[in-house]
Design an enzyme around this catalytic site. Structure first.
Site, short mmCIF file in Angstrom:
data_model
loop_
_atom_site.label_atom_id
_atom_site.label_comp_id
_atom_site.label_asym_id
_atom_site.label_seq_id
_atom_site.Cartn_x
_atom_site.Cartn_y
_atom_site.Cartn_z
N GLU A 1 52.48 39.73 -46.55
CA GLU A 1 52.16 38.39 -47.03
C GLU A 1 53.07 38.06 -48.20
O GLU A 1 53.19 38.85 -49.13
CB GLU A 1 50.69 38.32 -47.49
CG GLU A 1 49.69 38.64 -46.41
CD GLU A 1 48.25 38.74 -46.93
OE1 GLU A 1 48.00 38.31 -48.08
OE2 GLU A 1 47.39 39.25 -46.21
N LYS A 3 54.16 36.82 -51.73
CA LYS A 3 53.42 36.83 -52.99
C LYS A 3 53.68 35.51 -53.72
O LYS A 3 54.75 35.30 -54.27
CB LYS A 3 53.84 38.02 -53.84
CG LYS A 3 53.01 38.22 -55.09
CD LYS A 3 53.47 39.49 -55.81
CE LYS A 3 52.69 39.68 -57.09
NZ LYS A 3 52.91 38.63 -58.08
N ASP A 5 53.67 32.82 -56.55
CA ASP A 5 53.68 32.88 -58.01
C ASP A 5 52.82 31.73 -58.55
O ASP A 5 53.32 30.69 -58.97
CB ASP A 5 55.12 32.78 -58.53
CG ASP A 5 55.22 33.09 -60.02
OD1 ASP A 5 54.28 33.69 -60.55
OD2 ASP A 5 56.23 32.71 -60.64
N ARG A 24 41.04 34.76 -62.68
CA ARG A 24 40.96 36.22 -62.63
C ARG A 24 40.69 36.85 -64.00
O ARG A 24 40.07 37.89 -64.10
CB ARG A 24 42.27 36.80 -62.06
CG ARG A 24 42.19 38.30 -61.83
CD ARG A 24 43.39 38.82 -61.08
NE ARG A 24 44.63 38.61 -61.83
CZ ARG A 24 45.81 38.99 -61.38
NH1 ARG A 24 45.91 39.55 -60.19
NH2 ARG A 24 46.90 38.79 -62.09
N GLU A 61 45.35 31.76 -54.31
CA GLU A 61 46.27 31.37 -55.38
C GLU A 61 46.33 29.85 -55.51
O GLU A 61 46.49 29.15 -54.51
CB GLU A 61 47.66 31.91 -55.06
CG GLU A 61 48.50 32.20 -56.26
CD GLU A 61 48.21 33.54 -56.92
OE1 GLU A 61 48.79 33.78 -57.98
OE2 GLU A 61 47.39 34.33 -56.40
N TYR A 105 43.86 34.24 -49.36
CA TYR A 105 44.48 35.42 -48.75
C TYR A 105 43.60 36.67 -48.73
O TYR A 105 43.90 37.63 -48.04
CB TYR A 105 45.82 35.75 -49.41
CG TYR A 105 45.78 35.92 -50.91
CD1 TYR A 105 45.29 37.09 -51.49
CD2 TYR A 105 46.24 34.92 -51.75
CE1 TYR A 105 45.26 37.24 -52.86
CE2 TYR A 105 46.21 35.06 -53.12
CZ TYR A 105 45.72 36.23 -53.68
OH TYR A 105 45.68 36.39 -55.04
N LYS A 169 50.03 45.10 -46.98
CA LYS A 169 48.64 45.54 -46.99
C LYS A 169 48.33 46.34 -45.73
O LYS A 169 48.79 45.99 -44.65
CB LYS A 169 47.68 44.33 -47.04
CG LYS A 169 47.77 43.51 -48.30
CD LYS A 169 46.81 42.33 -48.22
CE LYS A 169 46.92 41.46 -49.47
NZ LYS A 169 46.06 40.27 -49.39
N LYS A 193 59.05 43.29 -54.76
CA LYS A 193 59.59 42.12 -55.45
C LYS A 193 60.99 41.78 -54.95
O LYS A 193 61.74 42.64 -54.51
CB LYS A 193 59.64 42.37 -56.96
CG LYS A 193 58.26 42.47 -57.64
CD LYS A 193 57.54 41.15 -57.62
CE LYS A 193 56.27 41.20 -58.42
NZ LYS A 193 56.45 40.91 -59.83
N CYS A 288 62.91 54.09 -90.76
CA CYS A 288 62.06 53.02 -90.22
C CYS A 288 62.29 51.73 -91.01
O CYS A 288 62.17 51.74 -92.24
CB CYS A 288 60.60 53.43 -90.28
SG CYS A 288 59.46 52.11 -89.84
N CYS A 291 58.71 51.10 -93.10
CA CYS A 291 58.18 51.95 -94.18
C CYS A 291 59.22 52.92 -94.75
O CYS A 291 58.92 53.70 -95.65
CB CYS A 291 56.97 52.72 -93.70
SG CYS A 291 57.35 53.93 -92.40
N CYS A 312 59.15 56.21 -85.51
CA CYS A 312 58.88 56.31 -86.95
C CYS A 312 58.04 57.58 -87.14
O CYS A 312 57.07 57.80 -86.40
CB CYS A 312 58.12 55.08 -87.42
SG CYS A 312 57.43 55.25 -89.07
N CYS A 319 52.51 53.08 -92.15
CA CYS A 319 53.59 52.15 -91.82
C CYS A 319 53.00 50.79 -91.48
O CYS A 319 52.14 50.68 -90.59
CB CYS A 319 54.39 52.68 -90.62
SG CYS A 319 55.68 51.56 -90.04
#
Length: 494
Positions: A1, A3, A5, A24, A61, A105, A169, A193, A288, A291, A312, A319
């Site tokens: 499926e 995805k 956005d 969500r 979505e 979905y 899936k 992706k 650092c 600090c 650090c 710090c």
């Protein structure tokens, strides 16, 4: 499926009627956006078909089509931001003016559903009046999955809604159930992706950010550029080794990429455009910036190499930057989840000397806060209420909130399940019984040493003793199976 956005939404139907819609949120607690969702034409308000489940939580979505976004793009940065902002409007009539769409979905809870497979469920959704993704496919074999992936990626720019990848899936619901879930995701689904968006920019400066575990992260301040509809002005450089490996310098022209279409980072340097006279190698600080403690690279016993991350060496709250990040973590969603106590408020209250340690949150001077710019009686009352609400905290959440290095949400649960109570956690230090934790399946020497270091620090012990005065830390409860086990309850209102 594919995805999409967009913004995830969960629709609850009881006996065919749409009764509640939630965003969500953090995956456990969402925001009630029912009235705004009712303005979306793609969401059926009542379903009279006989085989529709008596009780179901349909998930999908909410998004804005790219053609529709062109008409309103002056008001928003990108379609996703537009959808998110529209769903959170207080007045549903304002939401109605935005051309929101919905694609279903999956489902959360169901009672009386006949479908046994994901593709069967998708067909049912269409029969019930929902829109589904036209590019959904049932496939077998890695080669077919890859062919489909590249085909969809080619069509990506032609599709009227933004997609950032493909979700694979397992089709069979019974197999999905057997595979189960890990902390934040199901084992039966994985996202693949697409190639990230990128652009060319110039590094104006390199700054060092300090995290709650003391990690020093270099961040490139770049000339702002638009990458995939988002204006990018910062890009992570990951660590010292990465800067050396790619030879990244201030004033360099660089290729910037949004990894997974989210986090911007530097891919490479266009060295041909470098000014050889002005150019100087970036020297990573050995002290650092906050600090002035020595920065160190720890030796990793597993890899037998030095860590790539420089840290650090201070003991945490000594710090300033680490202390601020620790308090931000303490109030975060997965920890104490104090509503209305965001990162900016932590920074603001720190500057005003209102908080320096976690226990200061529970003894805030609310009269002083009320006199501050941007605060009033109601906002102070809300903050006070949120803090009071969180004085009852589960033992596992409490452990996680302390921000002990290598102790994430799942490790905190394992430790809480084994130790049961906060007093047993404190007694690890008194009895020097840290090695007992090695008997916990999933906890290793790295985690045990982190807890030992944390509880050996006098400041940390003082914080724990102070917090105990204000909080009711609930013992970890082991639940037996009963009529309510496995069920989820949605409670609204205060």
């Amino acid at each position: 499926e594919p995805k999409i956005d967009g913004i995830s939404a969960s629709l609850t139907y009881k006996r065919g009627k749409f009764v509640m819609g939630l965003s969500r949120g953090d995956g456990k607690e969402g925001e009630d956006i029912t009235q705004n969702l009712k303005t979306i034409n793609d969401i059926p308000k009542e379903i009279l078909i006989k085989d529709f489940p008596t009780d179901i939580d349909v998930r999908g979505e909410v998004f804005i089509g790219n053609k529709d976004f062109e008409k309103i793009k002056d008001k928003f940065a990108n379609p996703r931001n537009a959808a998110s902002g529209s769903l959170r409007q207080k007045n549903p009539n304002d939401t109605k003016k935005i051309p929101l769409k919905f694609i279903a979905y999956t489902f959360g809870y169901e009672k009386g559903m006949k479908a046994k497979k994901q593709n069967e469920y998708l067909k049912k959704l269409e029969e019930w009046g929902f829109k589904t993704n036209p590019f959904n496919k049932t496939l077998q074999g890695v080669q077919n999955l890859m062919t489909n992936y590249y085909e969809i990626e080619k069509k990506r720019s032609e599709i009227d809604f933004d997609i950032d990848g493909i979700v694979y899936k397992i089709n069979n619901f019974q197999l999905q159930s057997r595979l189960g879930n890990v902390a934040n995701a199901p084992r039966w689904a994985i996202a693949h992706k697409f190639s990230p968006n990128n652009g060319v920019s110039k590094i104006l400066d390199i700054e060092i950010q300090i995290g709650r575990t003391g990690a020093l992260t270099p961040v490139a301040k770049i000339k702002p550029i638009n990458i995939g509809g988002v204006i990018v002005s910062n890009a992570t450089l990951h660590n010292e080794d990465e800067i050396v490996r790619k030879d990244i310098r201030i004033d360099d022209t660089v290729l910037v990429e949004r990894a997974g279409d989210v986090i911007p980072h530097i891919v490479s340097v266009e060295k041909a455009k470098r000014d050889k006279v002005k150019s100087k190698k970036f020297v990573f600080p050995t002290r650092c910036p906050s600090c002035k403690s020595k920065t160190i690279k720890e030796f990793n016993l597993t890899t037998k190499k030095e860590d790539s991350v420089r840290r650090c060496s201070s003991e945490g709250y000594e710090c300033e930057k680490i202390a601020i990040e620790k308090i931000k973590h303490f109030v975060s969603k997965e920890a104490f989840n104090i509503d209305g106590f965001g990162k900016k408020i932590v920074e603001n209250f720190w500057e005003l000397n209102l908080i320096k340690f976690p226990q200061d949150i529970f003894k805030l001077n609310f009269a002083k806060i009320e006199s501050l710019e941007g605060w009033g009686k109601q906002s102070v009352r809300n903050l006070k209420y949120s803090i009071e609400e969180r004085k009852n905290v589960s033992f596992d959440r409490f452990i996680y909130s302390l921000g002990i290095r290598h102790i994430g949400i799942e490790n905190a649960k394992l430790i809480a399940k084994n130790l049961i109570s906060f007093s047993n956690f404190l007694s690890l230090s008194k009895n020097k019984s840290f090695n007992d934790l090695l008997n916990i399946d999933g906890i290793g020497e790295t985690q045990v040493n982190s807890i030992k270091d944390f509880l050996s620090n006098k400041t940390n012990l003082k914080i724990l003793n102070e917090l105990e005065k204000f909080l009711k830390i609930k013992d970890f409860m082991k639940f037996s199976k009963g009529p309510l086990s496995g069920k989820t309850f949605m409670l609204t209102g205060k």
